[in-house]
Design a protein around this motif. Sequence first.
Motif, PDB file in Angstrom:
ATOM      1  N   VAL A   1     -29.115  12.902  -2.352  1.00  0.00           N
ATOM      2  CA  VAL A   1     -29.704  12.154  -3.546  1.00  0.00           C
ATOM      3  C   VAL A   1     -29.643  10.693  -3.480  1.00  0.00           C
ATOM      4  N   ARG A   2     -30.366   9.953  -4.299  1.00  0.00           N
ATOM      5  CA  ARG A   2     -30.533   8.513  -4.346  1.00  0.00           C
ATOM      6  C   ARG A   2     -30.304   8.500  -6.014  1.00  0.00           C
ATOM      7  N   LEU A   3     -29.478   7.415  -6.033  1.00  0.00           N
ATOM      8  CA  LEU A   3     -29.507   7.152  -7.666  1.00  0.00           C
ATOM      9  C   LEU A   3     -30.030   5.712  -7.838  1.00  0.00           C
ATOM     10  N   TRP A   4     -30.857   5.547  -8.798  1.00  0.00           N
ATOM     11  CA  TRP A   4     -31.284   4.302  -9.295  1.00  0.00           C
ATOM     12  C   TRP A   4     -31.180   3.996 -10.758  1.00  0.00           C
ATOM     13  N   VAL A   5     -31.579   2.539 -11.166  1.00  0.00           N
ATOM     14  CA  VAL A   5     -31.498   2.242 -12.523  1.00  0.00           C
ATOM     15  C   VAL A   5     -32.632   1.206 -12.365  1.00  0.00           C
ATOM     16  N   ASP A   6     -33.567   1.313 -13.529  1.00  0.00           N
ATOM     17  CA  ASP A   6     -34.503   0.389 -13.753  1.00  0.00           C
ATOM     18  C   ASP A   6     -33.933  -0.913 -14.756  1.00  0.00           C
ATOM     19  N   ILE A   7     -33.172  -1.834 -13.883  1.00  0.00           N
ATOM     20  CA  ILE A   7     -32.530  -2.650 -14.546  1.00  0.00           C
ATOM     21  C   ILE A   7     -33.341  -3.816 -15.478  1.00  0.00           C
ATOM     22  N   PRO A   8     -33.053  -3.823 -16.647  1.00  0.00           N
ATOM     23  CA  PRO A   8     -33.917  -4.425 -17.581  1.00  0.00           C
ATOM     24  C   PRO A   8     -34.227  -5.913 -17.264  1.00  0.00           C
ATOM     25  N   ASN A   9     -33.297  -6.679 -16.943  1.00  0.00           N
ATOM     26  CA  ASN A   9     -33.536  -8.153 -16.672  1.00  0.00           C
ATOM     27  C   ASN A   9     -33.496  -8.564 -15.125  1.00  0.00           C
ATOM     28  N   SER A  10     -34.042  -7.565 -14.287  1.00  0.00           N
ATOM     29  CA  SER A  10     -34.086  -7.742 -12.934  1.00  0.00           C
ATOM     30  C   SER A  10     -35.242  -7.242 -12.256  1.00  0.00           C
ATOM     31  N   PHE A  11     -36.360  -8.023 -12.931  1.00  0.00           N
ATOM     32  CA  PHE A  11     -37.725  -7.670 -12.465  1.00  0.00           C
ATOM     33  C   PHE A  11     -37.922  -7.623 -11.007  1.00  0.00           C
ATOM     34  N   PRO A  12     -38.537  -6.667 -10.640  1.00  0.00           N
ATOM     35  CA  PRO A  12     -39.395  -5.536 -11.062  1.00  0.00           C
ATOM     36  C   PRO A  12     -38.800  -4.249 -11.078  1.00  0.00           C
ATOM     37  N   TRP A  13     -37.623  -4.287 -11.421  1.00  0.00           N
ATOM     38  CA  TRP A  13     -36.662  -3.175 -12.252  1.00  0.00           C
ATOM     39  C   TRP A  13     -35.857  -2.128 -11.299  1.00  0.00           C
ATOM     40  N   ARG A  14     -36.713  -1.337 -10.478  1.00  0.00           N
ATOM     41  CA  ARG A  14     -36.062  -0.172  -9.788  1.00  0.00           C
ATOM     42  C   ARG A  14     -34.987  -0.734  -8.748  1.00  0.00           C
ATOM     43  N   TYR A  15     -33.793  -0.475  -9.008  1.00  0.00           N
ATOM     44  CA  TYR A  15     -32.772  -0.904  -7.701  1.00  0.00           C
ATOM     45  C   TYR A  15     -31.884   0.430  -7.402  1.00  0.00           C
ATOM     46  N   CYS A  16     -31.680   0.696  -6.286  1.00  0.00           N
ATOM     47  CA  CYS A  16     -30.883   2.001  -6.136  1.00  0.00           C
ATOM     48  C   CYS A  16     -29.501   1.619  -5.575  1.00  0.00           C
ATOM     49  N   LEU A  17     -28.656   2.536  -5.826  1.00  0.00           N
ATOM     50  CA  LEU A  17     -27.323   2.302  -5.462  1.00  0.00           C
ATOM     51  C   LEU A  17     -27.057   2.532  -4.110  1.00  0.00           C
ATOM     52  N   ARG A  18     -26.069   1.568  -3.619  1.00  0.00           N
ATOM     53  CA  ARG A  18     -25.926   1.350  -2.362  1.00  0.00           C
ATOM     54  C   ARG A  18     -24.142   1.091  -2.303  1.00  0.00           C
ATOM     55  N   GLU A  19     -23.488   1.412  -1.006  1.00  0.00           N
ATOM     56  CA  GLU A  19     -22.283   1.323  -0.803  1.00  0.00           C
ATOM     57  C   GLU A  19     -22.286  -0.121   0.023  1.00  0.00           C
ATOM     58  N   TYR A  20     -21.191  -0.911  -0.396  1.00  0.00           N
ATOM     59  CA  TYR A  20     -21.111  -2.089   0.617  1.00  0.00           C
ATOM     60  C   TYR A  20     -19.857  -2.553   0.646  1.00  0.00           C
ATOM     61  N   ASN A  21     -19.073  -2.143   1.839  1.00  0.00           N
ATOM     62  CA  ASN A  21     -17.819  -2.740   1.808  1.00  0.00           C
ATOM     63  C   ASN A  21     -17.006  -2.141   0.778  1.00  0.00           C
ATOM     64  N   GLY A  22     -16.784  -0.782   0.590  1.00  0.00           N
ATOM     65  CA  GLY A  22     -16.015  -0.137  -0.549  1.00  0.00           C
ATOM     66  C   GLY A  22     -16.394  -0.292  -1.815  1.00  0.00           C
ATOM     67  N   VAL A  23     -17.448  -1.317  -2.168  1.00  0.00           N
ATOM     68  CA  VAL A  23     -18.006  -1.362  -3.559  1.00  0.00           C
ATOM     69  C   VAL A  23     -19.484  -0.905  -3.519  1.00  0.00           C
ATOM     70  N   THR A  24     -19.793  -0.878  -4.878  1.00  0.00           N
ATOM     71  CA  THR A  24     -21.018  -0.214  -5.018  1.00  0.00           C
ATOM     72  C   THR A  24     -22.097  -1.235  -5.872  1.00  0.00           C
ATOM     73  N   THR A  25     -23.322  -1.345  -5.478  1.00  0.00           N
ATOM     74  CA  THR A  25     -24.073  -2.455  -6.153  1.00  0.00           C
ATOM     75  C   THR A  25     -25.443  -1.701  -6.156  1.00  0.00           C
ATOM     76  N   LEU A  26     -26.329  -2.347  -6.846  1.00  0.00           N
ATOM     77  CA  LEU A  26     -27.660  -1.783  -7.015  1.00  0.00           C
ATOM     78  C   LEU A  26     -28.618  -2.723  -6.308  1.00  0.00           C
ATOM     79  N   VAL A  27     -29.362  -2.351  -5.119  1.00  0.00           N
ATOM     80  CA  VAL A  27     -30.406  -3.317  -4.448  1.00  0.00           C
ATOM     81  C   VAL A  27     -31.605  -2.509  -4.145  1.00  0.00           C
ATOM     82  N   ALA A  28     -32.518  -3.390  -3.683  1.00  0.00           N
ATOM     83  CA  ALA A  28     -34.005  -2.910  -3.472  1.00  0.00           C
ATOM     84  C   ALA A  28     -33.897  -1.454  -2.940  1.00  0.00           C
ATOM     85  N   CYS A  29     -34.711  -0.500  -3.153  1.00  0.00           N
ATOM     86  CA  CYS A  29     -34.698   0.728  -2.370  1.00  0.00           C
ATOM     87  C   CYS A  29     -35.221   0.951  -1.363  1.00  0.00           C
ATOM     88  N   GLU A  30     -34.675   1.530  -0.288  1.00  0.00           N
ATOM     89  CA  GLU A  30     -35.052   1.595   1.026  1.00  0.00           C
ATOM     90  C   GLU A  30     -34.762   2.722   1.607  1.00  0.00           C
TER      91      GLU A  30
END
Length: 579
Positions: free
Chosen positions: A39-68
Amino acid sequence: MRPSRVIKLLTYIAGTVIILVMSSSLLPRPAPDVSSDHVRLWVDIPNSFPWRYCLREYNGVTTLVACEKDDRNQIFKRKKALAGEISTQFHLHYTEHECVEPDDDLIVVVRDCSGGWWSWEESGRLVWREREGEVGRCFTSIKNNEIIVMKPCEELNENQYTEFGDYLEDRGKTELMPLCPACWRTRQDNLRAKELLEHRKVVSEALREISDREVASLGIAPAGQRRAAVFYADSKQAIKYLRWWIYAWRFIGLDIEEEAFDIVVMVDPDTVEDMPDDCKEYSKQFSPQAAGPGQCIYKQFEGIASRDSSYDVNMNSLDCNTGPGTDFLEEYKLLLKADIDTFPSPYLLGFWPDQVVVNRFYGTTHGSANVERMLLDTATAAGIEHKGWYNLGSSWYGDSRRIRNMARLTVALYKFAKSFMFGPGTTCRCATCTYLPNECEWGYGPYAGVMSLYLQEIALNRLWTDDEWNNQTFAVLDLGTTDTEVNICQAALLHAMHNDQPFSKFAFLSGRYDTWDMATLNLTNIRDFSMFIALDSAGIGLNRDVALKTLNNTLRGRTFAQYCESVYKSAQHVSSAKT
């Protein structure tokens, strides 16, 4: 047992009255299919136009980035936390033994799987619990490329709306979409209906307050005798623009006592240390009604986008006219509400209008019937009569009380209008809208990147007058900085737009003008005036003395005010000769 009604909303959408009734017992329960492999998990972040960003692991931390699609670090696996077919508790695995979980600091990381579990609610909130019966906390985005944190779950907090999906084939195309499109649609409609119902209350309250203020001020002139430009500054870039504003203010003589013109900067606390020495911090001893030369005053101010991350940062330039701690602005007679990437021009000298001045020819809608229909529908749904006034500029100049009312209504409209135009499940936030559809791009349809402009237009349709619309047949505010045919005496405020040709604020910031030869500049046209002011305020460019000598030959010892008088008389003479 009769189903209990949880939402009942009367709203106006696209010219049709719709009663939306939702029943909790009729809603499909979108419990996640926790047996799905990937699965992929995403959030339409209200203040990060254009919204849809996907969960990604980065060096043990998670963040939301452009979905690829090809980014393997955006793929996770859900496994049931409890045995049984109906369990909705799951672990979110990154590897066989590593899971997405909050750490002791409530930051969402990837670590060895523990005994806690996630639950996905009907609203789309992702809740973490470590014990049965625990209230739990919600997965909460801050912004793209920033950490994800756990916060108490809140109704209508868009930073907590999550979706699960994957890249699936749809009509011959592989697109990121929800695992259950029907469940997604029901969830989005439900969320948007709740948002509209709640946010409409804020608009209604603002309209009541403004009506009361209008009645109370009938026939009463503003108390002050001074005027001020009000800006919001939150970055080193904004301070560079402020420096050219201060330079121009002094250069044209707008700072002298007779002009009674101050600069007021509401500055983010983190930017205070960058403020120019020309500006002094606000204190209770400061009086906007005191006589004397113009002053640059700054006051520490946390913009609305910092106080509430669901707001667009562009709303800060409105909020700084009406937000907490801004009551002193009402002691001014006139306010100029403007973006900081502007230049004052000599038309402002001695210009004390009795109307609120706005540029009627700004081109916000690109002549799009779809955009104009959307603005009309949004205004109607908000309880505002739209008078068909479109393409209004971002700067306002006039009675301080009315400027503050306009800013107040614009800010109050934000959440309602955003839900109405660009809320969950709307055209621009569809099930497969990883990227903006063409009809949601700038110039092709309603574009969320200029929400603040749309809302200002709606507010002006309520608070501007027919006389103001009819009388302001030419623009003096928000003129661009590229025209060599427009005299500086024809413009009160120049606005550095998103253009590449001179004068370009982007070229200025990038250093492309550092060695620009100013010898050929004619400072009486708006392009060359903007270029000279920006460059000389930053101490860059070549041959400034040549440009000043050319200007002095034109002025012949006159002030800018005196020069402009001669320009106006010449224009009147030409006009009379033609008639």
